[in-house]
Design an enzyme around this catalytic site. Structure first.
Site, short mmCIF file in Angstrom:
data_model
loop_
_atom_site.label_atom_id
_atom_site.label_comp_id
_atom_site.label_asym_id
_atom_site.label_seq_id
_atom_site.Cartn_x
_atom_site.Cartn_y
_atom_site.Cartn_z
CG ASP A 31 -2.05 0.97 1.14
OD1 ASP A 31 -1.78 2.19 1.10
OD2 ASP A 31 -3.21 0.54 1.11
CB ILE A 32 1.11 4.26 -2.15
CG1 ILE A 32 -0.34 4.71 -2.28
CG2 ILE A 32 1.57 3.46 -3.35
CD1 ILE A 32 -0.56 5.71 -3.41
CG ASN A 86 -12.39 -0.69 3.79
OD1 ASN A 86 -12.68 -1.00 4.93
ND2 ASN A 86 -11.21 -0.21 3.46
N GLY A 92 -16.16 2.60 3.91
CA GLY A 92 -14.79 3.09 3.85
C GLY A 92 -14.04 2.78 2.56
CD GLN A 93 -15.09 -0.56 -2.54
OE1 GLN A 93 -16.21 -0.86 -2.17
NE2 GLN A 93 -14.52 -1.08 -3.60
CG HIS A 99 -8.78 -2.97 -2.45
ND1 HIS A 99 -9.83 -2.25 -2.99
CD2 HIS A 99 -8.34 -2.28 -1.38
CE1 HIS A 99 -10.01 -1.15 -2.27
NE2 HIS A 99 -9.12 -1.15 -1.27
CG LEU A 100 -7.66 -9.38 1.70
CD1 LEU A 100 -8.82 -9.26 2.67
CD2 LEU A 100 -7.35 -10.86 1.44
CG HIS A 101 -6.84 -2.79 2.95
ND1 HIS A 101 -5.99 -1.74 2.72
CD2 HIS A 101 -8.03 -2.45 2.38
CE1 HIS A 101 -6.63 -0.80 2.06
NE2 HIS A 101 -7.86 -1.20 1.83
#
Length: 109
Positions: A31-32, A86, A92-93, A99-101
């Site tokens: 993640d950036i 999310n 919160g998306q 995508h999976l954090h």
């Protein structure tokens, strides 16, 4: 693919990412804006906007993402970690490509 989706652009290679894993179905990258020392995303290459859009045909893909999360977390040295998907703006998306954090290892530096 969606022309204006940042994750589709990463999948296409037009935006660079620090990739951890890639195959025909998914890509995983750091993640950036990390929320933890280790924070990466697992993204399907197919453009699916939210988990709400998934059907039984996506079951294998979603399972693959979860199992890959465990494998990559271990490879990153995480003993414990958190996974989050999310769903929708209210959930919160921010990027409307599922995508999976995966994050852990304490706060980001």
């Amino acid at each position: 693919m969606s022309a204006d989706c940042i994750f589709c652009k990463i999948v296409a290679g037009s935006i660079p990412a620090k990739t951890l894993y890639e195959d025909d179905e998914v890509i995983a990258f750091h993640d950036i804006r990390p929320l933890a020392r280790v924070h990466f995303l697992i993204v399907p290459k197919a453009h699916i906007e939210t988990l709400k859009e998934c059907t039984a045909e996506h079951q294998a893909l979603l399972g693959k993402m979860m199992l890959l999360a465990a494998r990559l977390a271990a490879e990153q040295g995480l003993v414990g970690y958190k996974t989050v998907v999310n769903v929708g703006r209210e959930g919160g998306q921010e990027v409307f490509h599922i995508h999976l954090h995966v994050f852990g290892g304490g706060p980001a530096a």
